[in-house]
Design a protein around this motif. Structure first.
Motif, PDB file in Angstrom:
ATOM      1  N   THR A  25       0.803  -1.225   0.000  1.00 38.73           N
ATOM      2  CA  THR A  25       0.000   0.000   0.000  1.00 38.73           C
ATOM      3  C   THR A  25       0.837   1.277   0.000  1.00 38.73           C
ATOM      4  O   THR A  25       0.376   2.314  -0.468  1.00 38.73           O
ATOM      5  N   SER A  26       2.055   1.201   0.557  1.00 41.87           N
ATOM      6  CA  SER A  26       2.910   2.392   0.616  1.00 41.87           C
ATOM      7  C   SER A  26       4.358   1.956   0.757  1.00 41.87           C
ATOM      8  O   SER A  26       4.650   0.779   0.958  1.00 41.87           O
ATOM      9  N   TRP A  27       5.256   2.933   0.647  1.00 39.58           N
ATOM     10  CA  TRP A  27       6.681   2.635   0.785  1.00 39.58           C
ATOM     11  C   TRP A  27       7.373   3.811   1.449  1.00 39.58           C
ATOM     12  O   TRP A  27       6.850   4.929   1.487  1.00 39.58           O
ATOM     13  N   GLU A  28       8.557   3.535   1.968  1.00 40.92           N
ATOM     14  CA  GLU A  28       9.408   4.588   2.528  1.00 40.92           C
ATOM     15  C   GLU A  28      10.852   4.152   2.373  1.00 40.92           C
ATOM     16  O   GLU A  28      11.132   2.978   2.150  1.00 40.92           O
ATOM     17  N   GLY A  29      11.739   5.094   2.487  1.00 43.31           N
ATOM     18  CA  GLY A  29      13.162   4.774   2.383  1.00 43.31           C
ATOM     19  C   GLY A  29      13.860   5.663   1.380  1.00 43.31           C
ATOM     20  O   GLY A  29      13.373   6.738   1.029  1.00 43.31           O
ATOM     21  N   ASN A  30      14.977   5.166   0.905  1.00 42.26           N
ATOM     22  CA  ASN A  30      15.838   5.909  -0.001  1.00 42.26           C
ATOM     23  C   ASN A  30      16.060   5.048  -1.241  1.00 42.26           C
ATOM     24  O   ASN A  30      16.498   3.907  -1.113  1.00 42.26           O
ATOM     25  N   LEU A  31      15.800   5.583  -2.413  1.00 38.86           N
ATOM     26  CA  LEU A  31      15.960   4.804  -3.641  1.00 38.86           C
ATOM     27  C   LEU A  31      17.403   4.366  -3.866  1.00 38.86           C
ATOM     28  O   LEU A  31      17.666   3.472  -4.665  1.00 38.86           O
ATOM     29  N   ASP A  32      18.345   4.973  -3.157  1.00 38.09           N
ATOM     30  CA  ASP A  32      19.748   4.561  -3.254  1.00 38.09           C
ATOM     31  C   ASP A  32      20.168   3.719  -2.045  1.00 38.09           C
ATOM     32  O   ASP A  32      21.349   3.475  -1.834  1.00 38.09           O
ATOM     33  N   GLY A  33      19.199   3.284  -1.245  1.00 36.56           N
ATOM     34  CA  GLY A  33      19.498   2.490  -0.050  1.00 36.56           C
ATOM     35  C   GLY A  33      18.421   1.453   0.168  1.00 36.56           C
ATOM     36  O   GLY A  33      17.925   0.852  -0.770  1.00 36.56           O
ATOM     37  N   SER A  34      18.029   1.263   1.422  1.00 40.13           N
ATOM     38  CA  SER A  34      16.998   0.269   1.716  1.00 40.13           C
ATOM     39  C   SER A  34      15.610   0.851   1.464  1.00 40.13           C
ATOM     40  O   SER A  34      15.392   2.052   1.579  1.00 40.13           O
ATOM     41  N   VAL A  94       2.560  -3.481   3.919  1.00 40.91           N
ATOM     42  CA  VAL A  94       1.673  -4.479   3.312  1.00 40.91           C
ATOM     43  C   VAL A  94       0.494  -4.767   4.237  1.00 40.91           C
ATOM     44  O   VAL A  94       0.658  -4.855   5.457  1.00 40.91           O
ATOM     45  N   VAL A  95      -0.681  -4.937   3.634  1.00 39.99           N
ATOM     46  CA  VAL A  95      -1.879  -5.362   4.353  1.00 39.99           C
ATOM     47  C   VAL A  95      -2.321  -6.683   3.732  1.00 39.99           C
ATOM     48  O   VAL A  95      -2.483  -6.772   2.517  1.00 39.99           O
ATOM     49  N   GLY A  96      -2.470  -7.727   4.572  1.00 39.19           N
ATOM     50  CA  GLY A  96      -2.804  -9.012   3.992  1.00 39.19           C
ATOM     51  C   GLY A  96      -3.272 -10.034   4.997  1.00 39.19           C
ATOM     52  O   GLY A  96      -3.986  -9.719   5.947  1.00 39.19           O
ATOM     53  N   LYS A  97      -2.811 -11.266   4.783  1.00 40.19           N
ATOM     54  CA  LYS A  97      -3.254 -12.415   5.576  1.00 40.19           C
ATOM     55  C   LYS A  97      -2.060 -13.274   5.971  1.00 40.19           C
ATOM     56  O   LYS A  97      -1.034 -13.298   5.295  1.00 40.19           O
ATOM     57  N   PHE A  98      -2.246 -14.024   7.067  1.00 38.85           N
ATOM     58  CA  PHE A  98      -1.305 -15.059   7.458  1.00 38.85           C
ATOM     59  C   PHE A  98      -2.080 -16.356   7.607  1.00 38.85           C
ATOM     60  O   PHE A  98      -3.152 -16.384   8.225  1.00 38.85           O
ATOM     61  N   VAL A  99      -1.529 -17.440   7.040  1.00 39.36           N
ATOM     62  CA  VAL A  99      -2.123 -18.763   7.167  1.00 39.36           C
ATOM     63  C   VAL A  99      -1.026 -19.696   7.684  1.00 39.36           C
ATOM     64  O   VAL A  99      -0.017 -19.912   7.012  1.00 39.36           O
ATOM     65  N   GLY A 100      -1.203 -20.233   8.890  1.00 38.49           N
ATOM     66  CA  GLY A 100      -0.233 -21.165   9.459  1.00 38.49           C
ATOM     67  C   GLY A 100      -0.395 -22.559   8.880  1.00 38.49           C
ATOM     68  O   GLY A 100      -1.496 -22.946   8.480  1.00 38.49           O
ATOM     69  N   PHE A 101       0.702 -23.302   8.827  1.00 36.78           N
ATOM     70  CA  PHE A 101       0.664 -24.693   8.346  1.00 36.78           C
ATOM     71  C   PHE A 101       0.774 -25.614   9.549  1.00 36.78           C
ATOM     72  O   PHE A 101       1.560 -25.320  10.471  1.00 36.78           O
ATOM     73  N   PRO A 102       0.124 -26.730   9.594  1.00 35.54           N
ATOM     74  CA  PRO A 102      -0.893 -27.168   8.645  1.00 35.54           C
ATOM     75  C   PRO A 102      -2.288 -26.701   9.070  1.00 35.54           C
ATOM     76  O   PRO A 102      -2.578 -26.608  10.260  1.00 35.54           O
ATOM     77  N   GLY A 103      -3.117 -26.414   8.102  1.00 33.99           N
ATOM     78  CA  GLY A 103      -4.535 -26.181   8.318  1.00 33.99           C
ATOM     79  C   GLY A 103      -4.948 -24.951   9.080  1.00 33.99           C
ATOM     80  O   GLY A 103      -6.009 -24.941   9.683  1.00 33.99           O
ATOM     81  N   GLY A 104      -4.144 -23.903   9.070  1.00 34.73           N
ATOM     82  CA  GLY A 104      -4.540 -22.687   9.765  1.00 34.73           C
ATOM     83  C   GLY A 104      -5.607 -21.915   9.016  1.00 34.73           C
ATOM     84  O   GLY A 104      -5.800 -22.098   7.808  1.00 34.73           O
ATOM     85  N   HIS A 105      -6.330 -21.080   9.723  1.00 30.31           N
ATOM     86  CA  HIS A 105      -7.333 -20.215   9.100  1.00 30.31           C
ATOM     87  C   HIS A 105      -6.695 -18.854   8.824  1.00 30.31           C
ATOM     88  O   HIS A 105      -5.883 -18.368   9.623  1.00 30.31           O
ATOM     89  N   PRO A 106      -7.041 -18.211   7.706  1.00 33.38           N
ATOM     90  CA  PRO A 106      -6.459 -16.895   7.386  1.00 33.38           C
ATOM     91  C   PRO A 106      -6.728 -15.873   8.491  1.00 33.38           C
ATOM     92  O   PRO A 106      -7.836 -15.776   8.996  1.00 33.38           O
ATOM     93  N   GLN A 107      -5.674 -15.164   8.861  1.00 36.78           N
ATOM     94  CA  GLN A 107      -5.781 -14.103   9.863  1.00 36.78           C
ATOM     95  C   GLN A 107      -5.329 -12.790   9.224  1.00 36.78           C
ATOM     96  O   GLN A 107      -4.324 -12.762   8.514  1.00 36.78           O
TER      97      GLN A 107
END
Length: 160
Positions: A90-99, A104-117
Motif C-alpha cells: 500500500t505504501s513505501w518509505e526509504g531511499n531509492l539509493d538504499g533500503s 503491506v496489508v494481507g493475511k497469514f495462514v499457518g501450516f498445517p490447516g490454519g485459518h487466514p488471519q
C-alpha cells in the motif's frame, strides 16, 4: 445548434477541471521485482525464526509514497514457524539509493490447516541482488520476524 454549443462548453469545462488532477498525479519512481528462495537467520530474528522461505515481490513505487503490488512469503515445512504471509503493498518509505520498506496489508495462514488471519506487516529490502547478496526482512510492528538472505533468484529495482 444551441445544444451542440452547450455540449462543447460542457466538454471544455470537464477537460479544464480534469487537467489539474492529472498534472498533480503521482509519478512512478521505481519498480521492484523479485522471487526465489531465502534462508532465515535466527540470530537476527526477534523470534529466533529459522528455515527456508519461498518468496515473490512485485511493487510499483510512486512519488507520493504510495505503492501498488503484492508480496508472498511461504516459510516452508521444516521451518520454525511454517506458514504463508501475503498481501497488497500500500505504501513505501526509504531511499531509492538504499533500503526500501514496503508496507503491506494481507493475511497469514499457518501450516498445517490454519485459518487466514488479517495482518499488517512490512518488508524491508536491505540489499538488492541475487544469491548470497540479496537481503530482506519481514517485520510485524517494531519486531523483525524474519531476516532473509537469498539462496536463489534475485530482487531488482528498476527506475524510469
Amino acid at each position: 445548434m444551441r445544444s451542440f454549443g452547450l455540449f462543447v462548453v460542457a466538454v471544455l469545462t470537464a477537460v479544464l477541471f480534469a487537467y489539474p488532477a492529472t498534472a498533480n498525479a503521482a509519478s512512478v519512481v521505481a519498480t521492484i521485482n523479485g522471487g526465489g528462495t531465502a534462508i532465515m537467520d535466527p540470530n537476527r530474528s526477534d523470534f529466533g525464526l529459522a528455515g527456508t522461505t519461498s518468496f515473490g515481490i512485485h511493487a510499483t513505487l510512486y512519488s507520493d509514497g504510495t505503492a501498488r503490488g503484492h508480496v508472498n512469503c511461504v516459510d516452508q515445512a521444516g521451518s520454525t514457524f511454517p506458514g504463508n504471509i501475503f498481501g497488497e503493498v500500500t505504501s513505501w518509505e526509504g531511499n531509492l539509493d538504499g533500503s526500501i520498506t514496503l508496507n503491506v496489508v494481507g493475511k497469514f495462514v499457518g501450516f498445517p490447516g490454519g485459518h487466514p488471519q488479517d495482518v499488517s506487516f512490512s518488508v524491508t529490502i536491505l540489499h538488492f541482488g541475487g544469491a548470497g547478496v540479496g537481503q530482506w526482512t519481514l517485520s510485524l510492528g517494531a519486531d523483525t520476524a524474519c531476516f532473509e538472505t537469498l539462496l536463489s533468484g534475485q530482487i531488482v529495482m528498476r527506475r524510469p
